[in-house]
Design an enzyme around this catalytic site. Structure first.
Site, PDB file in Angstrom:
ATOM      1  N   GLN A  60      40.254   8.790 -38.498  1.00  0.00           N
ATOM      2  CA  GLN A  60      41.226   7.685 -38.577  1.00  0.00           C
ATOM      3  C   GLN A  60      41.241   7.192 -40.159  1.00  0.00           C
ATOM      4  OE1 GLN A  60      43.356   7.625 -36.262  1.00  0.00           O
ATOM      5  NE2 GLN A  60      42.421   8.566 -34.810  1.00  0.00           N
ATOM      6  N   HIS A  61      41.184   8.082 -40.950  1.00  0.00           N
ATOM      7  CA  HIS A  61      41.293   7.704 -42.192  1.00  0.00           C
ATOM      8  C   HIS A  61      42.075   8.591 -43.147  1.00  0.00           C
ATOM      9  CE1 HIS A  61      38.299  10.276 -43.040  1.00  0.00           C
ATOM     10  NE2 HIS A  61      37.416   9.599 -42.138  1.00  0.00           N
ATOM     11  N   ALA A  62      42.406   8.229 -44.438  1.00  0.00           N
ATOM     12  CA  ALA A  62      42.889   9.208 -45.452  1.00  0.00           C
ATOM     13  C   ALA A  62      41.978   9.148 -46.560  1.00  0.00           C
ATOM     14  CB  ALA A  62      44.288   9.083 -45.759  1.00  0.00           C
ATOM     15  N   ARG A 107      44.011  11.632 -40.723  1.00  0.00           N
ATOM     16  CA  ARG A 107      43.599  12.336 -39.866  1.00  0.00           C
ATOM     17  C   ARG A 107      42.788  11.679 -38.952  1.00  0.00           C
ATOM     18  NH1 ARG A 107      40.379  14.353 -43.808  1.00  0.00           N
ATOM     19  NH2 ARG A 107      42.211  13.894 -45.214  1.00  0.00           N
TER      20      ARG A 107
END
Ligand code: TYD
Length: 143
Positions: A60-62, A107
């Protein structure tokens, strides 16, 4: 193209599955990742996720610049990819397949099977500044 240097934006189609060289005989299998071949960047760090409780999700980040190859070396996991416009889901369930994720892809990892282990081979040392952890900020930056 795998490994193309996109530091500003990427598309989910740029996330490519990679067949890993596997040698097997009656004693079992050996799978290898070669820098410059299966791994399209210089490796600076390796880490792995394990003992993820049922129902938990990770990611839950890029990343602004980090390139990554994920390999589910045991079990299975669902990878959700989002480029700010389009999304895509990929199930990793084989130790002989990697997933290349370029920079600027949001993602999420979910649906970890029991005893799942996800290996992560990446291009950068750990740097919190390289993360985008807010989805709204990511969508704005991905434009
Ligand atoms: P994070 O990358 O957010 O994990 P995930 O995407 O799997 O949920 O990292 C989780 C925590 O671990 C966070 O506090 C940062 C820390 N961390 C390190 O100290 N070094 C590392 O190399 C990584 C990947 C994470």
């Amino acid at each position: 193209m795998v490994g193309s240097d996109k530091s500003v934006s990427s598309k989910v189609e740029d996330c490519e599955e990679i067949a890993l060289q596997t040698v097997g005989d009656s004693r079992g299998f050996l799978t290898v990742m070669n820098f410059g071949a299966e791994i399209p960047f210089e490796i600076q760090r390796v880490y792995f996720l394990h003992h993820v409780p049922a129902g938990e999700s990770r990611g839950q980040h890029a990343h602004r610049s980090m390139k990554q190859v994920l390999v589910c070396v045991s079990g299975s996991v669902e990878i959700s990819l989002f480029d700010g416009l389009n999304s895509r889901k990929i199930i990793l369930d084989s130790p002989t397949r990697g997933l290349y994720i370029p920079p600027m892809i949001w993602r999420g990892l979910s649906n970890f099977s029991n005893s799942c282990v996800v290996l992560s081979v990446v291009s950068n040392i750990y740097d919190e500044e390289d993360y985008i952890r807010d989805l709204v900020d990511f969508v704005a930056a991905a434009k």
